[in-house]
Motif scaffolding. Structure first.
Motif, short mmCIF file in Angstrom:
data_model
loop_
_atom_site.label_atom_id
_atom_site.label_comp_id
_atom_site.label_asym_id
_atom_site.label_seq_id
_atom_site.Cartn_x
_atom_site.Cartn_y
_atom_site.Cartn_z
N ARG A 38 -44.66 66.83 -103.70
CA ARG A 38 -45.29 65.63 -104.23
C ARG A 38 -46.78 65.87 -104.40
O ARG A 38 -47.38 66.71 -103.71
CB ARG A 38 -45.05 64.42 -103.33
N GLN A 39 -47.33 65.14 -105.34
CA GLN A 39 -48.75 65.26 -105.60
C GLN A 39 -49.31 63.87 -105.87
O GLN A 39 -48.96 63.22 -106.87
CB GLN A 39 -49.03 66.18 -106.78
N ALA A 40 -50.14 63.42 -104.95
CA ALA A 40 -50.81 62.15 -105.12
C ALA A 40 -52.06 62.34 -105.96
O ALA A 40 -52.60 63.45 -106.04
CB ALA A 40 -51.18 61.57 -103.75
N SER A 41 -52.51 61.28 -106.57
CA SER A 41 -53.67 61.35 -107.43
C SER A 41 -54.88 61.90 -106.66
O SER A 41 -55.23 61.40 -105.60
CB SER A 41 -53.98 59.95 -107.97
N GLY A 42 -55.47 62.94 -107.20
CA GLY A 42 -56.65 63.52 -106.59
C GLY A 42 -56.40 64.41 -105.39
O GLY A 42 -57.35 64.84 -104.73
N LYS A 43 -55.13 64.68 -105.11
CA LYS A 43 -54.81 65.50 -103.94
C LYS A 43 -54.03 66.74 -104.34
O LYS A 43 -53.51 66.84 -105.44
CB LYS A 43 -54.01 64.67 -102.92
N GLU A 44 -53.96 67.68 -103.40
CA GLU A 44 -53.20 68.90 -103.61
C GLU A 44 -51.70 68.61 -103.59
O GLU A 44 -51.23 67.67 -102.95
CB GLU A 44 -53.52 69.90 -102.49
N ARG A 45 -50.96 69.44 -104.30
CA ARG A 45 -49.51 69.36 -104.25
C ARG A 45 -49.05 69.78 -102.86
O ARG A 45 -49.54 70.78 -102.32
CB ARG A 45 -48.90 70.27 -105.32
N GLU A 46 -48.11 69.04 -102.30
CA GLU A 46 -47.63 69.37 -100.96
C GLU A 46 -46.11 69.37 -100.92
O GLU A 46 -45.46 68.60 -101.63
CB GLU A 46 -48.16 68.37 -99.92
N ALA A 47 -45.59 70.25 -100.09
CA ALA A 47 -44.15 70.31 -99.90
C ALA A 47 -43.68 69.07 -99.15
O ALA A 47 -44.39 68.52 -98.31
CB ALA A 47 -43.77 71.56 -99.13
N VAL A 48 -42.47 68.63 -99.48
CA VAL A 48 -41.87 67.48 -98.82
C VAL A 48 -40.60 67.89 -98.07
O VAL A 48 -40.45 67.62 -96.90
CB VAL A 48 -41.54 66.38 -99.83
N SER A 49 -39.72 68.58 -98.79
CA SER A 49 -38.44 68.93 -98.20
C SER A 49 -37.83 70.07 -99.00
O SER A 49 -38.18 70.29 -100.16
CB SER A 49 -37.50 67.72 -98.22
N CYS A 50 -36.90 70.77 -98.35
CA CYS A 50 -36.28 71.93 -98.99
C CYS A 50 -34.86 72.09 -98.48
O CYS A 50 -34.58 71.81 -97.30
CB CYS A 50 -37.10 73.18 -98.66
N ILE A 51 -33.98 72.57 -99.35
CA ILE A 51 -32.62 72.92 -98.94
C ILE A 51 -32.33 74.30 -99.50
O ILE A 51 -32.53 74.56 -100.69
CB ILE A 51 -31.60 71.86 -99.41
N SER A 52 -31.88 75.20 -98.63
CA SER A 52 -31.61 76.56 -99.08
C SER A 52 -30.37 76.60 -99.95
O SER A 52 -29.57 75.65 -99.98
CB SER A 52 -31.44 77.49 -97.88
N SER A 53 -30.19 77.70 -100.65
CA SER A 53 -29.06 77.80 -101.57
C SER A 53 -27.72 77.65 -100.86
O SER A 53 -26.79 77.05 -101.40
CB SER A 53 -29.12 79.14 -102.32
N SER A 54 -27.63 78.14 -99.64
CA SER A 54 -26.37 78.01 -98.89
C SER A 54 -26.23 76.65 -98.25
O SER A 54 -25.14 76.27 -97.81
CB SER A 54 -26.30 79.08 -97.79
N GLY A 55 -27.35 75.93 -98.15
CA GLY A 55 -27.35 74.64 -97.47
C GLY A 55 -27.53 74.76 -95.97
O GLY A 55 -27.62 73.74 -95.28
N ALA A 56 -27.61 75.98 -95.47
CA ALA A 56 -27.72 76.18 -94.02
C ALA A 56 -29.09 75.80 -93.49
O ALA A 56 -29.24 75.49 -92.31
CB ALA A 56 -27.41 77.63 -93.68
N THR A 57 -30.09 75.88 -94.35
CA THR A 57 -31.45 75.54 -93.95
C THR A 57 -31.92 74.31 -94.70
O THR A 57 -31.86 74.26 -95.92
CB THR A 57 -32.42 76.70 -94.23
N VAL A 58 -32.38 73.34 -93.93
CA VAL A 58 -32.96 72.13 -94.50
C VAL A 58 -34.27 71.89 -93.75
O VAL A 58 -34.30 71.95 -92.51
CB VAL A 58 -32.03 70.91 -94.32
N GLN A 59 -35.34 71.65 -94.47
CA GLN A 59 -36.64 71.46 -93.85
C GLN A 59 -37.31 70.20 -94.38
O GLN A 59 -37.11 69.82 -95.54
CB GLN A 59 -37.55 72.66 -94.12
N TYR A 60 -38.12 69.61 -93.52
CA TYR A 60 -38.93 68.45 -93.89
C TYR A 60 -40.31 68.62 -93.30
O TYR A 60 -40.48 69.17 -92.23
CB TYR A 60 -38.32 67.15 -93.32
N VAL A 61 -41.30 68.12 -94.00
CA VAL A 61 -42.64 68.10 -93.42
C VAL A 61 -42.71 66.92 -92.45
O VAL A 61 -41.97 65.93 -92.58
CB VAL A 61 -43.72 67.99 -94.50
N ASP A 62 -43.61 67.03 -91.49
CA ASP A 62 -43.66 66.03 -90.42
C ASP A 62 -43.79 64.58 -90.90
O ASP A 62 -43.13 63.69 -90.36
CB ASP A 62 -44.80 66.37 -89.46
N PRO A 63 -44.62 64.30 -91.91
CA PRO A 63 -44.79 62.89 -92.31
C PRO A 63 -43.52 62.21 -92.82
O PRO A 63 -43.47 60.97 -92.87
CB PRO A 63 -45.84 62.97 -93.42
#
Length: 126
Positions: A38-63
């Motif tokens: 996600r990228q808010a106005s005037g801010k750097e792009r930041e990761a939010v969440s990810c799912i690996s191709s196998s689905g075995a890994t799912v990640q979220y940023v703390d917020p």
């Protein structure tokens, strides 16, 4: 050429929910690690969440932990981001991106992602 397309954004009140979807033309999303940024106005792009191709890994940023859920739909044609308990600070343009084929892991580094959608706007406001 691959094209990622995001949908589902909109205006929602604080505490509300939205579900974003990432779809692709030209390839099968189930073969790729997909992340939401996600990228808010005037801010750097930041990761939010990810799912690996196998689905075995799912990640979220703390917020967003405990509020957002990333998943693939049953047909494996989309990667969805269910967003609950939305806050004004979640307001941003949300983009999905994919890693190279064969990279079955998650990373928060935007530079590692080779293909991006145009994004969908999420605005959380009363």
């Amino acid at each position: 050429q691959t094209q990622l397309v995001e949908s589902g954004g909109g205006l929602v009140q604080p505490g509300g929910s939205l579900t974003l979807s990432c779809a692709a033309a030209g390839l099968s999303l189930e073969d790729y690690t997909i992340a939401w940024f996600r990228q808010a106005s005037g801010k750097e792009r930041e990761a939010v969440s990810c799912i690996s191709s196998s689905g075995a890994t799912v990640q979220y940023v703390d917020p967003v932990k405990g509020r957002f859920t990333i998943s693939r739909n049953n047909a494996k044609t989309t990667v969805d981001l269910q967003m609950n308990s939305l806050k004004p600070e979640d307001t941003a343009r949300y983009l999905c991106a994919r890693l190279h084929y064969g990279k079955n892991w998650c990373t928060e580094l935007a530079s590692e992602y080779i293909d991006w959608g145009q994004g969908t706007q999420v605005t959380v406001s009363s």
